[in-house]
Design an enzyme around this catalytic site. Structure first.
Site: not given
Lengths: 170, 756
Positions: B250, B641, B716, B718
């Protein structure tokens, strides 16, 4: 005018009537034989998503006219796992997370099987990278793909033989 | 996960107890390696016809003639949809009722506003006939001169950039601080237009049944898509059923419904049969968004010890002539470096292009490569190591707002990344390092950052008498691993093993999971799942603790813990009861709970929330040919996390390779005379292939964030591209001594100055 051809696809003979000589092998598989595992990413031989094995060699099926492969033996991603067991290349792709969106994955796997059969990489990561560079992955799972090909190649060699290598076929 | 999905036998799947944090393999892995995963274009409903778009070969003007008769006369062609022959819409495609709504080209008139704009759709009984029919339309145009690029027209300051952000923000007095500064540096960087180029072209299979619409199409935002289509077609959202179990990538291009997807639905309505419409690769260079070009000027003031006193980041960008999307490139400078005076400002021009949109790290990617380049230049001007310069200007609070960070383990990223890379052996001077083959070796670094966002989402949880559970949310997996990571969160939320947890996602009839964008999907959908689990477990606990026949009776205030399908008394874990027993005694087949997630405004007001990282890159440059190869990248990222380290590593690697691509490979080349993109295909628009990818290492730096959300997730997807692009570009400078300020860096950039 219609054209009759017959192909062996994943071990099954398929007799096909084509109403149009322009049907590519890729579109024949996807739109007429409902074998949609093989993907269309560019339709002009630039991305490798449509890679299949024709008479054991990897090709871009979008650049192949179905008519010119009358009598050929075609293997697609649907014909790689057998008897409920994944091919070592398929297993290695999962284990090394050699995929993200999965759209290029069928082509990558067919290309990897073809590459291993070609027997030119000698376990060298650099030659695997080069030999897999006809298959684009926009998610860029390349590190995992290289690891997976090397891992599968090693397992296939240990099992003896470059092609079979399926756990059930041994 | 849909019921036909079988789990792999790979051992990394078998896991009992706590699932979060485990490196499980992809739960959809078997489907994806066998070709059984069904992407939109793989669907073939009974009676389906094929639609092919005709797209404009000019960038500006009018279509004055289409040979519809020739197309219709072609064997197999069923109909040709044109501005004069199309179903009525309930809403003007040029209307805009919210900031997430973009104008679409749905054959509303004969105007052409960009190259590759759809101008007709041919529907036929075969793909070949539709393709041939589209070619027979042979459009004739009245062409006007195209306005192209960053200097297309008079520029202006946009009312807002990105989604509703101010175009100009200043803290302190930048001009005064610059005037006083011991050293000043001004550098202008240019970034090119880039196209998402997901491997899966946008595709739709649409089928109408009365006023009910059933579609298969890739979507990063099912509920928003449903709402948009309901408005366009004048039907209730619940009458639209969208299936999007797998997206073939995407990167932002499937966040909003695009014009071609709507045209597929219109074509199905026109012919009264199911229709499949798939874009050709070149048709993805127009109507489905892109990353616009930028020209960014950085002005830095600093003292002889390398302390920044002023930072002005100005970005000029391009939007279309008919809609507003302005890449917020300068805003990256809000968070990273502790200059007491900071100004970010934006200006824009309009050109004859399709409207740009969100592309992986929109603003952060473009802004990062320019900022990290300028910081590198400033460090060298002070004779300082680039890492020492960054540490000197380390932001203890967010510079633009003065807010404390909810957590920030960037120092640890710098330390561990540098150590793994061997950064201390780098020379300050460029062009001083060579390898054994005589290649120039360069080492560069960049700081990575991306905001920790949350959107709104809902989830539904069910516990059944047989001891199994179900979690439902309409989440989207475009490759990031939602099928796996969200299932891990679901299993823990329900207190069940993963193999007792059925996770359902990817369709519009499930609770709204928000949008898979802004690196916020795991946090957002994950929190809705977490809360739905807590809700259903609380209901189950109420049944047990209120029932004197239960070993948990009276646990009330002490509370219970859900684990492995049983509730345990918190103060005496030996007293427990299985879910099935509790439900059986209550005479219930199942019990249901609901959960939602949303950003917490009080936390947002108090804290600045970002993920951080440090990327170190090595390149080798042929001194005779100028050919550049990235040979080694180490990234160290602190992103809260980590739910599944195996999948997170893949996301970091993917982002880092996008960074290499930004610095060295990809750009759309515009023909200035015609306004057409010259390289609208995957042979000429270069993205990295396997052989371009070096040795990669991604370190996950431990970070506990008690504020971002209860699960501590930052996201996480980008961050990997930020920092990496600048690190590679800075490494090219360090190898060659040539500072290239436009991208991608080509061998011609490195040869000409070296020969001079």
């Amino acid at each position: 005018m219609t054209f009759s051809i017959s192909l062996t696809v994943n071990g099954v003979r398929r007799d096909v009537e084509l109403d149009n000589p322009r049907v590519t092998l890729l579109d024949l598989l996807r739109e007429r034989l409902q074998l949609t595992g093989t993907k269309k990413g560019c339709d002009r031989g630039q991305c490798g998503a449509c890679t299949v094995l024709v008479d054991g060699r990897r090709i871009n099926s979008c650049l192949a006219l179905a008519l010119s492969h009358d009598g050929a033996d075609i293997r697609t991603i649907e014909g790689v796992a057998e008897g409920g067991h994944l091919h070592p290349v398929q297993e290695a792709f999962i284990a090394h997370d050699a995929l993200q969106c999965g759209f290029c994955t069928p082509g990558q796997i067919m290309s990897a099987i073809g590459l291993i059969q070609e027997g030119q990489t000698d376990g060298d990561p650099e030659r695997v990278r080069e030999g897999m560079s006809g298959n684009l992955c926009r998610c860029s799972a390349y590190a995992g793909i290289t690891e997976a090909v090397l891992d599968a190649q090693k397992k296939l060699a240990e099992a003896g033989g470059t092609d079979a290598g399926r756990r059930d076929a041994a | 996960m849909t019921s036909e999905i079988s789990l792999s036998t790979v051992p990394a799947h078998t896991r009992h107890g706590s699932n979060i944090g485990q490196p499980l393999t992809r739960r959809d892995g078997v489907l994806k390696v066998t070709g059984a995963a069904t992407y939109a274009a793989d669907n073939h409903p009974e009676g389906m016809l094929f639609a092919v778009m005709a797209t404009s070969s000019i960038a500006r003007g009018r279509v004055v003639a289409l040979d519809v008769d020739a197309a219709k006369a072609h064997p197999g062609v069923v109909d040709v949809m044109t501005p004069a022959h199309k179903p009525e819409l309930a809403m003007d495609p040029d209307a805009k009722t919210n900031p997430f709504m973009f104008r679409l080209d749905l054959l509303q008139n004969d105007l052409v506003r960009y190259a590759h704009q759809p101008i007709a759709v041919v529907v036929a009984r075969s793909l070949e006939a539709a393709t041939e029919g589209a070619a027979l339309l042979a459009p004739r145009y009245e062409e006007e001169p195209a306005r192209v690029g960053l200097d297309a027209d008079e520029s202006f300051e946009p009312a807002a950039i990105g989604i509703g952000s101010p175009a100009r923000i200043e803290r302190g007095d930048v001009e005064a601080a610059l005037a006083r500064a011991e050293h000043r540096l001004e550098a202008t960087y240019e970034t090119p237009a880039q196209y998402h180029n997901a491997m899966e072209p946008h595709a739709i299979v649409a089928a109408w049944d009365g006023d009910t619409l059933s579609i298969d199409t890739p979507s990063q935002g099912l509920a928003m898509a449903q709402g948009r289509l309901a408005g366009l077609f004048g039907i209730a959202p619940e009458n639209i059923h969208i299936r999007s179990p797998f997206l073939g990538g995407g990167f932002g291009s499937k966040g909003l419904v695009s014009g071609p997807q709507v045209l597929g639905i219109m074509a199905a309505k026109l012919v009264g049969r199911p229709v499949k419409l798939v874009l050709r690769r070149d048709q993805m260079y127009g109507p489905v968004g892109h990353r616009p070009p930028t020209r960014q000027t950085l002005r830095l003031g600093f003292d002889g010890e390398g302390k920044l006193s002023a930072l002005h980041h100005h970005a000029k960008t391009v939007s279309s002539t008919f809609d507003d999307f302005f890449e917020p490139a300068a805003d990256i400078s809000h968070t990273l470096y502790a200059a007491p005076a900071i100004l970010t400002s934006h200006e824009a021009v309009r050109a004859d292009i399709g409207t740009p949109l969100f592309m992986r790290a929109p603003g952060e990617a473009t802004g990062s490569i320019a900022l990290e380049g300028a910081i590198d230049e400033a460090a060298f001007a002070c004779g300082m190591d680039p890492l020492a310069f960054r540490l000197k200007n380390y932001a203890e609070v967010e510079p633009i707002s003065g807010k404390p960070f909810s957590s920030k383990a960037l120092r640890e990223c710098y330390r561990q990344g540098a150590e793994r890379f061997g950064w201390s052996r780098r020379t300050i001077e460029p062009r001083k390092m060579r390898d054994e083959n005589g290649y120039l070796v360069g080492w560069g670094m960049g700081t990575a950052t991306f905001p920790a966002l949350m959107f709104q989402a809902e989830a539904r949880a069910v516990l059944r008498r047989d001891g199994s559970g179900v979690m439902e949310t309409g989440a989207h997996d475009m490759g990031q691993g939602a099928w796996t990571a969200l299932a891990q969160i679901a299993a823990d939320a329900l207190g069940l093993d993963l193999d007792r947890t059925e996770f359902r996602a990817g369709t519009s009839d499930l609770p709204d999971a928000g949008i898979a964008g802004g690196s916020a999907h795991t946090a957002t959908a994950g929190m809705a799942i977490h809360n739905a689990g807590a809700d259903v477990v609380a209901k189950l606990a109420a049944l047990a603790t209120g029932d004197e026949r239960s070993p948990l009776f009276g646990a009330g205030n002490a509370g219970v813990v859900a684990r492995e399908g049983r509730l345990h008394r918190r103060d005496d874990e030996s007293r427990s009861e299985g879910y099935g027993d509790i439900l059986a005694r209550a005479g219930l087949a199942q019990i249901e709970g609901k959960g939602s997630a949303a950003p917490d405004p009080s936390v947002q007001e108090t804290y600045a929330m970002h993920a951080h990282g440090a990327v170190f890159a090595e390149v080798k440059v042929d001194p005779d040919l100028g050919q550049v190869r990235a040979t080694r990248l180490v990234g160290a990222f602190a992103a809260g996390r980590v739910i599944n380290p195996r999948m997170v590593r893949s996301q970091f690697y993917g982002g880092m390779i996008w960074g290499i691509s930004f610095a060295l490979h990809e750009h759309a080349v515009m023909d200035r005379r015609s306004g057409r993109i010259l390289n609208a295909d995957l042979a000429e628009y270069h993205i990295p292939v396997n052989a371009d990818v070096p040795s990669l290492d991604a370190l996950m730096i431990e970070e506990h964030d008690p504020h971002v959300n209860a699960l501590g997730i930052k996201g996480v997807g980008e961050i990997g591209i930020t920092g990496s692009a600048g690190a590679v570009a800075n490494a090219v400078w360090h190898a060659t001594g040539v500072r290239v300020r436009h991208f991608p860096i080509g061998l011609d950039d490195l040869l000409v100055p070296a020969a001079a």
